[in-house]
Design an enzyme around this catalytic site. Structure first.
Site, PDB file in Angstrom:
ATOM      1  CB  SER A 198      -7.050  42.111  37.247  1.00  0.00           C
ATOM      2  OG  SER A 198      -7.369  42.648  36.067  1.00  0.00           O
ATOM      3  CE  LYS A 201      -8.079  46.445  37.228  1.00  0.00           C
ATOM      4  NZ  LYS A 201      -7.581  45.529  36.518  1.00  0.00           N
ATOM      5  CB  SER A 253     -11.465  43.577  37.710  1.00  0.00           C
ATOM      6  OG  SER A 253     -10.145  43.411  37.463  1.00  0.00           O
TER       7      SER A 253
END
Length: 418
Positions: A198, A201, A253
């Site tokens: 993640s 992101k 997240s």
């Protein structure tokens, strides 16, 4: 002579009278015998049918009526007996159930099965789980169990976790850089290219921020977003603003939020991924590649040096600093209120002054963390990849912070006087 004849007549009449009197009782006896035989026949037939013997009345009609009466009586008695038996069975079943409940509370499953009479049924333990019977145990024993090897990260497969460093970090890859001077203070396998989970992101947020799209535009979570990630509290049909989706993606997240940001970008998901890779090339991130905006794919890869560059650029966007370091956020969805917290536990630690951060985890990437933080008066960029253990990445950051603080104190005391 006439007297003699008269006497003979009298004697003959007496004999005739006696004969008649004898013949009448004999006929009566014969009739009685015949009736007795009929009675015995009816009794025998009733006994053959398992019914109560019935004495027949005289005459065929009377005999049939008697039989019908006997049958009705027998049927009625049978119903009464069945009802009594049913009532008795119900009482027995109730008593058996009470005994079974008492034994279950005493956690004695072997007696429970014996008392309840359920020989072919699995035993129900106090926990509610079923204990298999002998046949089930034999079947289970015949099954060949193949051990499943635990999933290892890409760094572990490359042997990076076997490498040691002066700080004894848990992470396979680490990099600490002074943001103002670009001086490398600490490094460990910083050129290794690994899945970044993640941390992806952060690039997703950078592309959205640089596109200057309206943060108030309403976006609805669709089944396409749900297919990407099933374990999400954002149900299909939930409508949020683009700003709220960015907040959840960077702070907590949230994968469906990140996917919706890419899906609704002008040109669609494919165009969005192309822009992510174009931005990486623009920033000189030569080891970086993206295939989707969430980080769930292990094909999203980068190196510690490239990620340090991304953190430095993302820090220049105020919205990314604000959203990524928010401790928590509440969503009002109708009658429901959803509480989201920051995935980085260090955000709530008053000893830390964090300007930007992002966490990440999938099994192929291990535990990952990137941060911009102020330590001992210096703006530092920290990168930790492929850390084993849920708290290990935060522990590594704490070790680096204490090490930098110790280095600063040492430099202060050895500074030349004059």
């Amino acid at each position: 002579m006439q007297g003699i004849r008269y006497a003979l007549k009298l004697a003959a009449g007496a004999v005739l009278t006696v004969g008649l009197s004898v013949s009448v009782p004999a006929s009566a006896a014969s009739a009685a015998a015949s009736t007795g035989k009929a009675k015995k026949t009816v009794v025998a037939k009733s006994a053959d049918k398992g019914k109560k013997p019935v004495v027949a009345k005289s005459g065929a009609g009377k005999t049939a009526a008697a039989v019908r009466t006997a049958q009705k009586s027998t049927s009625k008695k049978s119903v009464i007996a069945a009802a009594r038996g049913s009532k008795k069975g119900a009482l027995q079943a109730k008593a058996s159930s009470a005994r079974a409940s008492k034994l279950a509370k005493a956690v004695r499953p072997e007696r429970l099965a014996r008392t309840s009479g359920l020989k072919n049924q699995p035993i129900r333990l106090a926990s509610g789980k079923a204990k298999p019977d002998a046949r089930a145990e034999m079947l289970a024993a015949s099954v060949v169990r193949v051990p499943v090897e635990p999933r290892v990260s890409a760094g572990e497969r490359l042997g990076l976790r076997d490498s040691h460093d002066a700080l004894d970090l848990n992470s396979s890859v680490a990099l600490v850089v002074d943001q103002d001077t670009s001086e490398v203070l600490f490094s460990k396998n910083d050129t290794a290219v690994l899945p970044i989970a993640s941390l992806t992101k952060l690039m997703t947020g950078l592309v959205i921020a640089d596109a200057h799209l309206s943060l108030d535009e309403q976006i609805t979570i669709t089944e396409d977003d749900a297919q990407v990630y099933r374990n999400s509290r954002l149900a299909v049909g939930t409508t949020l603003s683009r700003g709220e989706l960015m907040h959840l993606a960077l702070m907590s997240s949230e994968n469906r939020a990140a996917n919706a940001l890419g899906r609704t970008y002008p040109g669609g998901s494919e165009q969005f991924v192309r822009l992510m890779n174009a931005k990486a090339r623009e920033l000189g991130m030569r080891d970086t590649r993206y295939v989707e905006p969430t980080g769930l794919s292990s094909q999203n890869q980068s190196s510690a040096r490239d990620l340090a560059t991304l953190v430095s650029v993302a820090y220049e966007r105020p919205i990314l600093r604000s959203l990524s370091t928010s401790p928590s956020h509440q969503l009002e969805l109708g009658r429901r209120t959803l509480q989201y917290n920051n995935s980085n536990r260090l955000i709530r630690n008053p000893e830390w002054e964090i300007g930007l951060q992002k966490t990440g985890y999938i099994s192929e990437a291990g535990r990952c963390l990137v941060m911009q933080a102020k330590v001992a008066g210096r703006k530092l960029i920290m990168v930790f990849l492929d850390s084993a253990g849920k708290l290990s990445r935060a522990q590594d950051a704490e070790r680096v912070r204490r090490w930098v603080e110790a280095q600063s104190i040492q430099q202060y005391f050895v500074r030349p006087q004059g």
